[in-house]
Enzyme design. Structure first.
Site, PDB file in Angstrom:
ATOM      1  N   ASP A 117     -26.637 -10.509  10.384  1.00  0.00           N
ATOM      2  CA  ASP A 117     -25.965  -9.608   9.441  1.00  0.00           C
ATOM      3  C   ASP A 117     -26.398  -9.796   7.998  1.00  0.00           C
ATOM      4  O   ASP A 117     -26.104  -8.965   7.147  1.00  0.00           O
ATOM      5  CB  ASP A 117     -24.444  -9.811   9.513  1.00  0.00           C
TER       6      ASP A 117
ATOM      7  N   ASP B  84     -27.406 -15.331  14.743  1.00  0.00           N
ATOM      8  CA  ASP B  84     -27.049 -16.015  13.508  1.00  0.00           C
ATOM      9  C   ASP B  84     -25.594 -16.457  13.654  1.00  0.00           C
ATOM     10  O   ASP B  84     -24.843 -15.913  14.468  1.00  0.00           O
ATOM     11  CB  ASP B  84     -27.212 -15.028  12.342  1.00  0.00           C
TER      12      ASP B  84
ATOM     13  N   ASP C 203     -31.584 -12.455   7.323  1.00  0.00           N
ATOM     14  CA  ASP C 203     -31.839 -12.186   8.745  1.00  0.00           C
ATOM     15  C   ASP C 203     -32.820 -11.039   8.948  1.00  0.00           C
ATOM     16  O   ASP C 203     -33.310 -10.832  10.052  1.00  0.00           O
ATOM     17  CB  ASP C 203     -30.523 -11.838   9.475  1.00  0.00           C
TER      18      ASP C 203
END
Length: 618
Positions: free
Chosen positions: A509, A314, A513
């Site tokens: 995080d 990410d 996600d």
């Protein structure tokens, strides 16, 4: 362990005395050997007897008991005592090794707070951390552990975060900063507003991860357990056949010779080296990783990391700091900059997303929650709310296209994170946010690429922002403007592209996600700033939010797997050789003792290498 060492010393002295005693009618030599044997071996005999009644007879205690008692019956007194003596030495060494490995992890238990200083109307009262509720104020004195997660409302200090992150440098903290339980307050007095119950706090989650890490076995560990369960009955049966069949078939054979060979065979066959050293290797690897600030939920994940072919990451909060600041406000028509920021901050007041936090921080005023109603989140697009009686839409260009007559203004600012604002269906303008790439993100990507691992970045941000970050870091592939479901779909595609034996890791995080972390072969969460949902779904947690830890954990994993394979090959190789030699009568019980206890000790020493981890990347 202390009592066992004393027994070993007493037994060794009696053993030495017995060896030098001359044979006599009073059988003093035999009595000394028996005394030495009972002192050092009575617990093994008792465990073997108890195992028989519990239906668990085919373990190392049973093998040692049968082999050593059998040696007494065939007159090999010194070897009978030696088998038990060296076995207990090996057990003591194993306990020491396991204890050392376990201590590397259970040092974390020292972060568990004993109490909290609750601030009340009557003064400060010392209570159990579990009695404190969110919203309560606690006082943390210098030298005390932080008992609960919270926000500093008064004071400034330095925090020792080594137990959480593995980093030795203290972290400065002041009013308004978030503070995590498990750190140690080094200097000033802090007043903290508690934000989470003790059971939901960082320290509780870490301890839960550590305590349950052994419950998930790697394929190598599972194989060894299954191997030992099948292998032990087979070798016991083979030993019985070796003792009985040759004397009946071969003319002139002595029963005592073949029984002695069968006893050798039993001692050698004990799979201690495998059963002990393989789990210990993984335990050592997990312990070494915890020293470096990476918590692993099971040895199966440590094994999977050694086979990583893709690392998918990410962007916000993983490769970038996730702390946005308002860089520019561009208002349209009759709207003013301050008005746009106020309405955007109020509409986003219920969200904990980094973008929402940055808008509220830039607004800088107390938000009157009662003036914000009918809040609804539009997945992957933004938020719609009624603020002061006006319908406010805050989000990306897709939301603006749906809610207004937005025509794609401000194209020149696409390299930044754009937050569009509409009020009562009228496009109001753009708030441009900037995010900073983490200091060690470049090093993290270069390390992964040097190891031959393909890097992929997923982001819900614009294509221009995603490509700019990917270009700066040297990431192989970037996918932008994604919804949470899109991330899962892309990871599914990448999972099909990897080899059958390879694995894919996802690093993230945020709450969005969590589905991808759960779907990946290895989910890695950023634990310092990461959401609870991400940490729960992940298989590993990086406590200091440094992406460079990914390559370090891959290095730890590969080293652990090499040691595991070395121990398996060494233990099986020596055992097969000595089993063949003992069946042929070419080696005695002493060689059998080495093949069991000696190999176990050498394998354990090798396994302890897993604990030696370089905390800093080169």
């Amino acid at each position: 362990m202390k009592n066992r060492i004393i027994r070993i010393i007493i037994s060794a002295v009696l053993f030495a005395v017995a060896i030098f005693l001359p044979e006599d009618p009073w059988q003093a030599e035999l009595i000394c050997f028996l005394a030495a044997y009972i002192v050092v071996g009575y617990k093994v005999i008792w465990k073997a007897i108890r195992g028989i009644f519990r239906g668990q007879m085919l373990d190392e205690n049973f093998l040692m008991a049968v082999a050593s008692i059998g040696a007494f019956f065939v007159g090999e007194y010194p070897e009978a005592v030696a088998v038990m003596l060296f076995y207990q030495v090996g057990e003591t060494f194993e306990d020491y090794a396991v204890g050392k490995s376990r201590r590397s992890i259970t040092e974390l238990m020292n972060i568990r707070p004993d109490s909290a200083n609750l601030k009340t109307e009557d003064g400060i009262r010392e209570v159990d951390p579990s009695e404190v509720n969110p919203g309560d104020l606690i006082v943390i004195m210098p030298g005390e552990k932080v008992p609960l997660d919270g926000r500093v409302v008064e004071g400034m200090s330095s925090l020792d975060t080594a137990a959480l992150t593995g980093e030795s440098l203290p972290r400065e903290i002041r009013t308004g900063d978030e503070i995590l339980s498990g750190c140690v307050n080094m200097s000033g007095v802090l007043t903290v507003e508690v934000t989470k119950h003790f059971g939901e706090s960082t320290v509780s989650k870490i301890l839960d991860l550590v305590e349950n890490s052994a419950s998930k076995k790697s394929r190598a560990e599972s194989f060894i357990s299954r191997f030992a369960a099948v292998y032990t009955p087979i070798v016991v049966g083979a030993a019985v056949l070796l003792a009985v069949v040759p004397p009946l078939v071969i003319a002139g054979s002595l029963w005592s010779d073949w029984i002695y060979r069968a006893l050798n065979f039993l001692v050698v066959s004990c799979p201690c080296a495998l059963v002990i050293s393989v789990p210990l290797s993984f335990f050592g690897g997990i312990g070494g990783a915890s020293k470096a600030g990476v918590l692993i939920k099971g040895s199966n994940y440590l094994e999977a990391v050694s086979k990583i072919e893709y690392v998918v990451m990410d962007k916000t909060g993983t490769l970038t700091e996730g702390v946005f600041h308002v860089e520019k406000i561009l208002a349209e028509g009759d709207f003013e900059e301050g008005q746009l920021l106020e309405y955007a901050a109020m509409a986003e007041s219920y969200s904990n997303h980094p973008i929402s936090q940055s808008l509220k921080s830039a607004y800088g005023k107390e938000i009157e929650i009662e003036q914000v109603t009918d809040v609804s989140e539009v997945a992957g697009k933004g938020v719609i709310a009624v603020v002061k009686g006006h319908k406010v839409a805050v989000g990306n260009s897709k939301l603006m296209t749906e809610e207004t007559d937005y025509k794609g203004a401000f194209e020149e600012y696409k390299s930044g994170t754009q937050v569009f604002v509409a009020i009562d269906g009228i496009y109001g303008g753009l708030i441009l946010l900037a995010d900073k790439i983490k200091d060690d993100a470049c090093r993290a990507i270069s390390k992964l690429k040097a190891a031959g691992i393909k890097t992929v970045m997923l982001t819900g941000d614009s294509k221009e922002v995603g490509e700019k970050v990917a270009s700066e870091l040297g990431i192989d592939k970037v996918y932008a403007e994604l919804l949470p479901a899109d991330k899962v779909q892309i990871v599914e595609q990448l999972l099909e592209n990897k080899s059958k034996k390879g694995s894919l890791a996802f690093v993230g995080d945020g709450i969005n996600d969590a589905p991808v972390l759960a779907r990946a072969d290895v989910g890695i969460a950023m634990g310092g700033l990461g959401s609870d949902a991400a940490i729960e779904a992940a298989d590993m947690v990086i406590m200091n939010d440094q992406p460079s830890k990914i390559s370090q954990i891959i290095s730890i994993s590969k080293k652990t797997m090499v040691i595991v394979k070395e121990n398996i090959a060494f233990a099986l190789g020596v055992k097969i050789l000595v089993l063949a030699l003992s069946a042929l009568g070419l080696v005695g019980l002493w060689a059998a003792v080495f093949a069991d206890v000696g190999v176990s000790m050498l394998a354990i020493i090798n396994a302890l290498r897993c604990l030696k981890i370089k905390n800093k990347l080169s």
